[in-house]
Design an enzyme around this catalytic site. Sequence first.
Site, short mmCIF file in Angstrom:
data_model
loop_
_atom_site.label_atom_id
_atom_site.label_comp_id
_atom_site.label_asym_id
_atom_site.label_seq_id
_atom_site.Cartn_x
_atom_site.Cartn_y
_atom_site.Cartn_z
CG ASN A 118 -0.45 0.69 2.41
OD1 ASN A 118 -0.52 1.91 2.54
ND2 ASN A 118 0.12 -0.08 3.34
CG PHE A 122 -1.03 8.98 7.09
CD1 PHE A 122 -0.88 7.61 7.28
CD2 PHE A 122 -0.12 9.84 7.70
CE1 PHE A 122 0.15 7.11 8.06
CE2 PHE A 122 0.92 9.35 8.47
CZ PHE A 122 1.06 7.98 8.65
CB SER A 187 3.29 5.35 7.41
OG SER A 187 2.35 4.73 8.24
CG ASN A 189 3.01 4.63 1.68
OD1 ASN A 189 3.84 4.36 0.82
ND2 ASN A 189 2.32 3.72 2.33
CB THR A 190 3.71 10.56 5.31
OG1 THR A 190 2.34 10.17 5.25
CG2 THR A 190 3.80 12.05 5.62
CE LYS A 230 2.21 0.05 12.95
NZ LYS A 230 0.84 -0.11 12.45
CG ASN A 259 3.85 1.19 9.73
OD1 ASN A 259 3.19 0.76 8.77
ND2 ASN A 259 3.51 2.28 10.40
C1 LIG Z 1 -3.75 -1.10 3.52
C2 LIG Z 1 -2.95 -0.83 4.76
C3 LIG Z 1 -3.07 0.39 5.39
C4 LIG Z 1 -2.33 0.66 6.55
N1 LIG Z 1 -2.47 1.85 7.18
C5 LIG Z 1 -1.78 2.10 8.32
C6 LIG Z 1 -1.94 3.31 9.01
O1 LIG Z 1 -2.73 4.17 8.64
N2 LIG Z 1 -1.18 3.51 10.11
C7 LIG Z 1 -0.29 2.58 10.60
O2 LIG Z 1 0.35 2.81 11.61
N3 LIG Z 1 -0.16 1.40 9.96
C8 LIG Z 1 -0.87 1.14 8.84
N4 LIG Z 1 -0.72 -0.06 8.21
C9 LIG Z 1 0.26 -1.04 8.75
C10 LIG Z 1 -0.40 -2.08 9.63
O3 LIG Z 1 -0.96 -1.48 10.78
C11 LIG Z 1 0.62 -3.13 10.07
O4 LIG Z 1 1.62 -2.50 10.85
C12 LIG Z 1 1.28 -3.84 8.90
O5 LIG Z 1 0.37 -4.02 7.84
C13 LIG Z 1 1.85 -5.20 9.27
O6 LIG Z 1 0.83 -6.07 9.73
P1 LIG Z 1 0.14 -7.20 8.78
O7 LIG Z 1 1.25 -7.96 8.16
O8 LIG Z 1 -0.68 -8.01 9.74
O9 LIG Z 1 -0.69 -6.48 7.81
C14 LIG Z 1 -1.45 -0.34 7.06
C15 LIG Z 1 -1.36 -1.57 6.42
C16 LIG Z 1 -2.09 -1.84 5.27
C17 LIG Z 1 -1.96 -3.18 4.61
#
Ligand SMILES: Cc1cc2nc3c(=O)[nH]c(=O)nc-3n(C[C@H](O)[C@H](O)[C@H](O)COP(=O)(O)O)c2cc1C
Length: 371
Positions: A118, A122, A187, A189-190, A230, A259
Site C-alpha cells: 500500500n 494517510f 509509515s 508513504n508520507t 510504532k 509497520n
Molecule cells: C492497507 C494498509 C493500510 C495501513 N495503514 C496504516 C496506518 O494508517 N497507520 C499505521 O500505523 N499502519 C498502517 N498499516 C500497517 C499495519 O498497521 C501493520 O503494521 C502492517 O500491515 C503489518 O501487519 P500485517 O502484516 O498483519 O498487515 C497499514 C497496512 C495496510 C496493509
Amino acid sequence: VPDIYPTLYRTLLRRIAPERAHRLGLVGLRSAQRFGGLPFLRRFAAADDSRLQCRLFGLSFANPLGVAAGMDKDAEAIPALFALGFGHIEVGTVTPRPQPGNDRPRLWRLPAERALVNALGFPSRGAHAMKTALERLDRTQLPVNGVLGINLGKNRDTPLQEAATDYADLISALDPLADYFTINVSSPNTPGLRELQQATYLRELLAKAKDALAQAARARGGPERPLLLKLSPDLPDEQLPPVAEAALAGGVSGLVATNTTIEREGVAPAWRSLPGGLSGPPLKERSRHVIKLLYRTVGDHVPIIGVGGVGSATDALAHIRAGASLVQLYTAFVYGGPATAGKILSDMLAVADAEKWSHVSELVGVDTRRG
Ligand SMILES: Cc1cc2nc3c(=O)[nH]c(=O)nc-3n(C[C@H](O)[C@H](O)[C@H](O)COP(=O)(O)O)c2cc1C
C-alpha cells in the site's frame, strides 16, 4: 457459522479493485452495526478464556489479538470488529486536518504471497470527524473490556519541524475518547515521516506529546493515557536499541513493532517495483526479529505490541515468544475474513491445552531470553 468468506473472496472480492473491496467490507460491517447484525458476527468469535486475558498499560484486554492501524482509519466499524472477537482495535492513522492521501492506484494484492502493498499516504477525514465518530459510538454495542487505541499521524503538508505540534493537537482533541495513543512515525508513504524516528526529532515529539497527555489528564481528572510508539522494520538493527532507549527516556508506555516495509524480500519479481509498504507473510520474519531486538533492549521496562505477518495462532505465539505481549494483524484479515480472529484465538487455546500453559503471559519473550 458457515464461513462463506473464502467463496466470497474467490468469486467476488478479488475481482474488485482492492480499495473498493475494502470499502465494501467496511460497508458490510457498518450495516451489521446498524441493522442488528452484531449477534451474527459474534458467532465468529472465540469464547472468552481467562488464559488469554491480559493487563497492560493499566488496561484490561479480553485477549492479546488486536486490529492493526489502517484497517479502520476513520473509526467506522468499531462495534463490528469487537464483535468478531478482537481484544483491541487501533483506529487511524488520523491526521489533524482532513487529507485525501496519495493518488490511485495505491493498494495492491499479491495473492500468491497473501500479501499487500500500500501507498495510501494517510487518507483521513481528520481529527474533528474522528471525534464525532467516537462520540456517536453506541457504547451499549461495545464489550466492557474492549480497548480502543488511536493511531496518530502528521498531515502531509506539515513540515517535519512542526510535526510535534500535529501530534500534540491530536492528543488534546481526542484524549477523552481513547484508551491509548500510538504515535506513528513509521509509515513509508508520507515523505520524511520516518526521519522522526531519529533521536533529535523523537525527543521533542515525545516531550510535546507527553505535555499534551498530562494536560488532558488534568482536565479530565483521571490517569494519563498510555503513549505507544510504532516503529519501522526498515530501521537497521544497530539503530533499534538507541531508538527504543530514546522512546523509553521520552516516557512511552510501549512500542508497536512493526509497520510495513519498503523491502521486497519474499516477493515475486513482477511485484517488486510497486511503491509503498509491504505487509503480510513476507514481513513476518523481519517483524519478529525487530520484536526480539526491542525485547532485549527494553523488554524489562515496557511491553511490545507485535505486528507483521500474523495469520495463525502459530504466528501469533511466535511473536509472543519473541517478546510481544500483544499482537495485531491487518493483512491476514483481508485474505481470511470475519473468522480470522476467532480461528486464531481458539487455535491458541488448543495450543494452551496441549502445552498446558495457564496464561499466555508466561510465554512472552521465552524464545529471546533463551538466546
Ligand atoms: C492497507 C494498509 C493500510 C495501513 N495503514 C496504516 C496506518 O494508517 N497507520 C499505521 O500505523 N499502519 C498502517 N498499516 C500497517 C499495519 O498497521 C501493520 O503494521 C502492517 O500491515 C503489518 O501487519 P500485517 O502484516 O498483519 O498487515 C497499514 C497496512 C495496510 C496493509
